[in-house]
Design an enzyme around this catalytic site. Structure first.
Site, mmCIF file in Angstrom:
data_model
loop_
_atom_site.group_PDB
_atom_site.id
_atom_site.type_symbol
_atom_site.label_atom_id
_atom_site.label_comp_id
_atom_site.label_asym_id
_atom_site.label_seq_id
_atom_site.Cartn_x
_atom_site.Cartn_y
_atom_site.Cartn_z
ATOM 1 N N TYR A 172 0.829 -1.204 0.000
ATOM 2 C CA TYR A 172 0.000 0.000 0.000
ATOM 3 C C TYR A 172 0.866 1.257 0.000
ATOM 4 C CZ TYR A 172 -3.494 3.422 1.470
ATOM 5 O OH TYR A 172 -4.305 4.530 1.549
ATOM 6 N N LYS A 176 1.265 4.329 -2.997
ATOM 7 C CA LYS A 176 1.032 5.764 -2.820
ATOM 8 C C LYS A 176 2.273 6.575 -3.178
ATOM 9 C CE LYS A 176 -3.261 5.446 -1.551
ATOM 10 N NZ LYS A 176 -4.349 5.944 -2.422
#
Length: 249
Positions: A172, A176
């Site tokens: 994750y 980003k």
């Protein structure tokens, strides 16, 4: 076709996306509430319409080329320009399962699933690219379009390197980080054409993504997103911000 200012928010049937849709609609936008599921999407849009807001569900799965193309075609037939695009849709498969009793993330990078990482990138990285590219003609037709990439503090390499307390969420977090790079790339291309592109870090917010372990509300989280989606001329582009200002890459 309507001449009202239009905004599209992806992944908007719940959480931060839903609150962002509400706030933009309250500012006078016609908001297209992007969501994959018809039942959930229409229910969310109806909730906001019942508040007197101009919101319409748009079928949109950011991980599907065909879905994104169809959504852009639908909107092109209905509106002449898109004034704000909020690339909010995001996933973190396996994140909730890796939370310990105290709510801390406990899965080390060496045990992360490559399959989960691929799925994460398809939504969190390639999704915003698909959507931005597909809706670019409508964005260029606006006199002052704004694009917001909903990033995360976990996308900051500088913060991760300096903060041993920060969750070490490889899939994750790196998605980003990649989204931040994409923000800069699009900002460089679109700046001469009047489109501002920025990344927003809404903070650790209580949502389904983290089993509602986050300490911030969606109302708090949506603030920086709405701010960047409604920037006045002369504002920043190619930046990475939370509500307190610029963040380190």
């Amino acid at each position: 076709m309507t001449t009202k200012v239009n905004a599209l928010v992806t992944g908007a049937n719940k959480g931060i996306g839903f609150e962002t849709a509400r706030r933009l609609a309250a500012k006078g936008f016609k908001v297209w509430l992007g969501a994959r599921d018809a039942e959930r999407g229409e229910a969310a849009a109806k909730t906001l319409r019942n508040e007197g807001l101009d919101v319409e569900w748009l079928e949109l799965d950011v991980a599907s080329d065909d879905s994104v193309t169809a959504a852009a075609k639908t909107m092109t037939a209905r509106i002449s320009s898109l004034d704000a695009l909020v690339n909010n849709a995001g996933i973190a498969p396996g994140y909730v399962d890796a939370l310990g009793p105290d709510g801390r993330y406990e899965r080390p990078p060496s045990r992360e699933s490559v399959a989960d990482m691929k799925a994460t990138y398809d939504v969190n990285v390639f999704g915003p690219v698909r959507v931005t590219q597909a809706f670019l003609p409508l964005l260029l037709a606006s006199p002052a379009a704004r694009i917001v990439m909903v990033s995360s503090y976990l996308g900051s390499i500088a913060r991760a390197a300096d903060n041993s307390q920060s969750p070490n969420v490889m899939g994750y977090g790196s998605s980003k980080t990649a989204l931040n790079a994409i923000t800069v790339a699009f900002a460089r291309e679109f700046s001469p054409r009047g489109i501002m592109v920025n990344a927003a870090a809404p903070g650790y917010t209580a949502t389904d993504l983290n089993a509602h372990k986050g300490g911030r509300t969606v109302q708090q989280a949506a603030g920086i997103i709405v701010q960047l989606a409604t920037l006045k001329a002369g504002g920043p582009t190619g930046g990475y911000f939370d509500e307190n200002g610029p963040l380190p890459w």
